[in-house]
Design a protein around this motif. Structure first.
Motif, short mmCIF file in Angstrom:
data_model
loop_
_atom_site.label_atom_id
_atom_site.label_comp_id
_atom_site.label_asym_id
_atom_site.label_seq_id
_atom_site.Cartn_x
_atom_site.Cartn_y
_atom_site.Cartn_z
N ALA A 110 11.92 -2.13 -11.21
CA ALA A 110 11.41 -3.47 -10.87
C ALA A 110 10.98 -3.52 -9.42
CB ALA A 110 12.49 -4.51 -11.16
N HIS A 111 11.75 -2.89 -8.53
CA HIS A 111 11.41 -2.86 -7.11
C HIS A 111 10.08 -2.12 -6.90
CE1 HIS A 111 11.83 -2.48 -2.77
NE2 HIS A 111 11.59 -1.18 -2.91
N GLU A 112 9.93 -0.98 -7.58
CA GLU A 112 8.72 -0.18 -7.41
C GLU A 112 7.47 -0.92 -7.88
OE1 GLU A 112 7.80 2.82 -6.04
OE2 GLU A 112 9.71 2.42 -5.08
N VAL A 113 7.63 -1.80 -8.88
CA VAL A 113 6.47 -2.57 -9.35
C VAL A 113 6.28 -3.82 -8.50
CG1 VAL A 113 5.54 -3.86 -11.31
CG2 VAL A 113 6.74 -1.69 -11.70
N ASN A 114 7.37 -4.48 -8.15
CA ASN A 114 7.25 -5.74 -7.40
C ASN A 114 6.75 -5.52 -5.97
OD1 ASN A 114 8.05 -7.53 -9.38
ND2 ASN A 114 10.23 -7.22 -8.96
N GLN A 115 7.12 -4.40 -5.38
CA GLN A 115 6.72 -4.16 -3.99
C GLN A 115 5.20 -4.12 -3.82
OE1 GLN A 115 7.99 -0.41 -2.14
NE2 GLN A 115 8.80 -1.61 -0.42
N ILE A 165 0.06 -7.01 -2.63
CA ILE A 165 -1.25 -7.49 -3.08
C ILE A 165 -1.38 -8.99 -2.81
CG2 ILE A 165 -2.68 -7.92 -5.14
CD1 ILE A 165 -1.61 -5.26 -6.26
N LEU A 166 -0.34 -9.73 -3.15
CA LEU A 166 -0.35 -11.18 -2.93
C LEU A 166 -0.47 -11.51 -1.45
CD1 LEU A 166 -0.05 -14.00 -4.15
CD2 LEU A 166 2.44 -13.75 -3.92
N THR A 167 0.28 -10.82 -0.61
CA THR A 167 0.24 -11.08 0.84
C THR A 167 -1.14 -10.80 1.40
OG1 THR A 167 2.59 -10.53 1.03
CG2 THR A 167 1.26 -10.44 3.05
N ASN A 168 -1.71 -9.66 1.03
CA ASN A 168 -3.03 -9.30 1.54
C ASN A 168 -4.12 -10.22 0.98
OD1 ASN A 168 -2.93 -6.71 3.24
ND2 ASN A 168 -1.62 -6.19 1.51
N GLY A 169 -3.95 -10.70 -0.24
CA GLY A 169 -4.92 -11.64 -0.80
C GLY A 169 -4.93 -12.95 -0.03
N GLU A 170 -3.72 -13.45 0.30
CA GLU A 170 -3.62 -14.70 1.07
C GLU A 170 -4.18 -14.50 2.47
OE1 GLU A 170 0.52 -15.44 0.85
OE2 GLU A 170 0.43 -16.46 -1.11
N ALA A 171 -3.88 -13.32 3.07
CA ALA A 171 -4.41 -13.07 4.42
C ALA A 171 -5.93 -13.00 4.40
CB ALA A 171 -3.81 -11.76 4.96
N ARG A 194 -10.37 -4.95 5.29
CA ARG A 194 -9.12 -4.22 5.37
C ARG A 194 -8.08 -4.78 4.38
NH1 ARG A 194 -8.56 -4.00 11.99
NH2 ARG A 194 -10.33 -2.57 12.35
N ALA A 195 -8.04 -6.10 4.26
CA ALA A 195 -7.10 -6.71 3.33
C ALA A 195 -7.41 -6.30 1.89
CB ALA A 195 -7.13 -8.23 3.46
N LEU A 196 -8.71 -6.27 1.57
CA LEU A 196 -9.10 -5.85 0.22
C LEU A 196 -8.75 -4.39 -0.03
CD1 LEU A 196 -12.57 -7.61 -0.13
CD2 LEU A 196 -10.42 -8.23 -1.26
N GLU A 197 -8.94 -3.54 0.97
CA GLU A 197 -8.59 -2.12 0.81
C GLU A 197 -7.09 -1.96 0.57
OE1 GLU A 197 -10.05 -0.32 4.34
OE2 GLU A 197 -12.09 -0.03 3.58
N ARG A 198 -6.28 -2.76 1.30
CA ARG A 198 -4.85 -2.68 1.10
C ARG A 198 -4.46 -3.18 -0.29
NH1 ARG A 198 -4.86 -4.32 6.67
NH2 ARG A 198 -4.65 -6.52 6.06
N MET A 199 -5.15 -4.20 -0.76
CA MET A 199 -4.90 -4.70 -2.11
C MET A 199 -5.20 -3.63 -3.16
SD MET A 199 -6.49 -8.55 -1.76
CE MET A 199 -6.29 -8.90 -3.50
N ILE A 200 -6.34 -2.96 -2.98
CA ILE A 200 -6.72 -1.90 -3.93
C ILE A 200 -5.69 -0.77 -3.92
CG2 ILE A 200 -8.44 -0.12 -4.40
CD1 ILE A 200 -10.57 -2.10 -3.36
N SER A 201 -5.26 -0.39 -2.71
CA SER A 201 -4.27 0.70 -2.59
C SER A 201 -2.97 0.34 -3.28
CB SER A 201 -4.03 1.01 -1.11
OG SER A 201 -3.02 1.98 -0.97
N ASN A 202 -2.49 -0.88 -3.06
CA ASN A 202 -1.25 -1.30 -3.69
C ASN A 202 -1.41 -1.48 -5.20
OD1 ASN A 202 1.07 -1.90 -1.66
ND2 ASN A 202 -0.79 -2.62 -0.63
N ARG A 245 -3.35 0.34 -7.08
CA ARG A 245 -3.29 1.69 -7.64
C ARG A 245 -1.85 2.21 -7.68
NH1 ARG A 245 -8.53 4.20 -4.41
NH2 ARG A 245 -10.13 3.37 -5.85
N ARG A 246 -1.10 1.87 -6.62
CA ARG A 246 0.30 2.30 -6.59
C ARG A 246 1.08 1.70 -7.75
NH1 ARG A 246 4.62 0.73 -1.82
NH2 ARG A 246 6.48 1.61 -2.84
N ALA A 247 0.89 0.41 -8.00
CA ALA A 247 1.57 -0.24 -9.11
C ALA A 247 1.12 0.36 -10.45
CB ALA A 247 1.29 -1.74 -9.09
N SER A 248 -0.16 0.66 -10.56
CA SER A 248 -0.69 1.25 -11.79
C SER A 248 -0.08 2.62 -12.04
CB SER A 248 -2.21 1.36 -11.69
OG SER A 248 -2.75 2.00 -12.83
N GLU A 249 0.09 3.42 -10.98
CA GLU A 249 0.68 4.75 -11.13
C GLU A 249 2.13 4.65 -11.59
OE1 GLU A 249 0.16 6.58 -7.38
OE2 GLU A 249 -2.00 6.93 -7.64
#
Length: 489
Positions: A259-264, A269-275, A292-300, A302-306
């Motif tokens: 749950a932590h690995e998915v929620n993190q 993503i939520l934080t970067n979207g609001e920013a 930059r915020a969008l790039e961080r959202m995409i990276s996170n 992908r991490r959740a997807s993995e």
């Protein structure tokens, strides 16, 4: 002494007896009434030898006696009053020929009956036994072969065995070209019965060669292992089911970590979207910060997807699929799933992974299950330790089996309570557990998985405390890596 019964001895047919009597009568007539000064009685030897094909020992002796009497009778009729040396010599030659032919016929008959009796013993065997010549034509077919395959002897003889039985070689079985120095071969084959059903057999071949070393006959002995194969398949299915249940149980223990690995990444993503939205709503939007915020959202994302992809792979039931990978890859898959469990139990992590790691051929999901089992066991073994640091060490490397064989090694060591000497010898035995709520299947399944990959797993106590588990798998050579990649492609 009474004549021993033989499976070759059969009642002669009327035609055979008639032809023999006609032959004797013709020879007698020529010997008695033809004006020929030659030893006609020698022809009786042909009758004696021919009688061996359908008469037993007594019959051959009877024919011999008749031929001798016919010879003497003919001599008495023609030369009874004058005993000249020429006719006497011819009569003696004829009698000698009859005697020699009788001895030869009796010897051949004895040898044939001996071979026939030996062949009869083969019919007592429950195994299917048949003989084929150099062209694969069946020349002998025992009762066991009739029972196993369904073809009676008269239909099987003269057929090509591989065509009749539709022989299928397993990849590991090899073929006749791989006979050893003793001219023997053994392996598992699949044959087809007369009714179309397939039968698994353990096949043993013995090849007979001529003086030039060329094979001219092969005796094949086949034992039916079809039921054994079905039992093995059922056992494999049950083992797969048990592996899946154990894997799901292990994942259940790691719920908090998962749950932590998915929620993190989702929270990121939520934080970067609001920013990003705030940067866009400014009087003068800062597009660089939005990018930059969008790039961080995409990276996170992908991490959740993995993480979800790894979880789905571990949770689903599927047949093993061996690919080229490294033990470092397996560690990379497992660590994110157990990080929260380590954090909750205040366990530190020390990684010492060899780079580049040697490639191995294995199923990613099964090997991940093994490492998860060992890591979770190590974490739980340290959960009650308070007088020393709780440290999980994972090391990868290589070891040389011999000059031509290299092993990939993964070591998982903890600083927990160690291995109880009372159960050290049974630690990988099914249902052996020290946990109150454990099934005792994790280590047993782990050993099964590792050994199915051609490797080994061992456990020892640490020098001071804790336990050390070592996984060893055969490392691939460069040509094997290329071959495996080509096959996968």
């Amino acid at each position: 002494m009474s004549e021993r019964p033989s499976r070759m001895t059969s009642r002669p047919t009327g035609l055979q007896v008639a032809l023999m009597l006609v032959g004797v009568a013709i020879i007698f007539a020529i010997d008695t009434f033809a004006p020929l000064d030659i030893a006609i009685a020698v022809l009786y030897a042909v009758v004696v030898i021919a009688s061996a094909d359908f008469l037993g020992r007594r019959g051959i002796l009877l024919v011999c006696a008749v031929c001798v009497l016919q010879t003497l009778l003919s001599f008495a009729i023609v030369h009874g009053e004058s005993l000249q040396s020429g006719p006497v010599l011819r009569a003696l030659i004829g009698l000698c020929a009859i005697g020699i032919a009788t001895l030869a016929a009796l010897r051949n008959r004895k040898a044939a009956e001996s071979l026939s009796d030996q062949a009869a013993l083969l019919d007592l065997s429950h195994d299917a036994i048949f003989v084929r010549d150099a062209t694969d034509v069946i020349t002998y077919w025992n009762a066991g072969a009739e029972e196993l395959y369904g073809w009676p002897r008269k239909e099987a003889l003269g057929q090509k065995s591989h065509a009749l039985l539709k022989t299928k070689y397993l990849p590991s079985a090899g073929t006749m070209e791989q006979l050893d120095d003793s001219n023997r071969w053994q392996g598992e084959l699949v044959h087809t019965r007369r009714d179309g059903t397939e039968v698994w057999v353990v096949s043993r071949w013995a090849v007979q060669r001529d003086e030039r070393g060329r094979p001219f006959a092969t005796m094949e002995t086949n034992s039916d292992i079809t039921e054994q194969k079905h039992a093995e398949d059922a056992l494999h299915h049950a083992r797969s089911q048990l592996e899946h249940v154990t894997r799901i149980s292990t994942l259940g223990e790691l719920t908090a970590s998962i749950a932590h690995e998915v929620n993190q990444p989702l929270a990121a993503i939520l934080t970067n979207g609001e920013a990003g939205l705030r940067w866009l709503l400014r009087d003068k939007p800062n597009l660089e910060e939005v990018r930059r915020a969008l790039e961080r959202m995409i990276s996170n994302g992908r991490r959740a997807s993995e993480v979800i992809t790894r979880l789905r792979a571990l949770a689903r039931k599927s047949n093993p699929s061996h690919t080229v990978l490294t033990l470092n890859d397996i560690v990379a898959d497992v660590i994110p799933l157990v990080e929260r469990e380590m954090l909750n139990n205040d366990v530190g992590l020390r990684l010492d992974l060899q780079a580049p790691a040697p490639p191995v051929l294995g199923d990613r999901v099964q090997l991940a299950q093994v490492v998860i089992n060992l890591v979770v066991n190590a974490i739980h073994a340290m959960s009650q330790i308070d007088d020393r640091r709780r440290l999980l060490s994972i090391n990868s490397g290589t070891s040389l089996e011999d000059s031509n064989s290299q092993m990939a090694v993964l070591e998982i060591e903890d600083t927990g309570t160690g291995i109880d000497p009372k159960i050290a010898g049974d630690i990988f035995t099914a249902f052996q557990t020290t946990k109150a709520d454990g099934m005792g299947m994790g280590l047993s399944i782990s050993r099964t998985i590792v050994e199915s990959h051609g490797g080994s797993i061992s456990a020892t106590s640490g020098d001071r405390w804790g336990a050390l588990f070592r996984i060893r798998l055969p490392a691939l050579q460069q040509d094997e890596v290329a071959a495996a990649a080509e096959q996968a492609y």
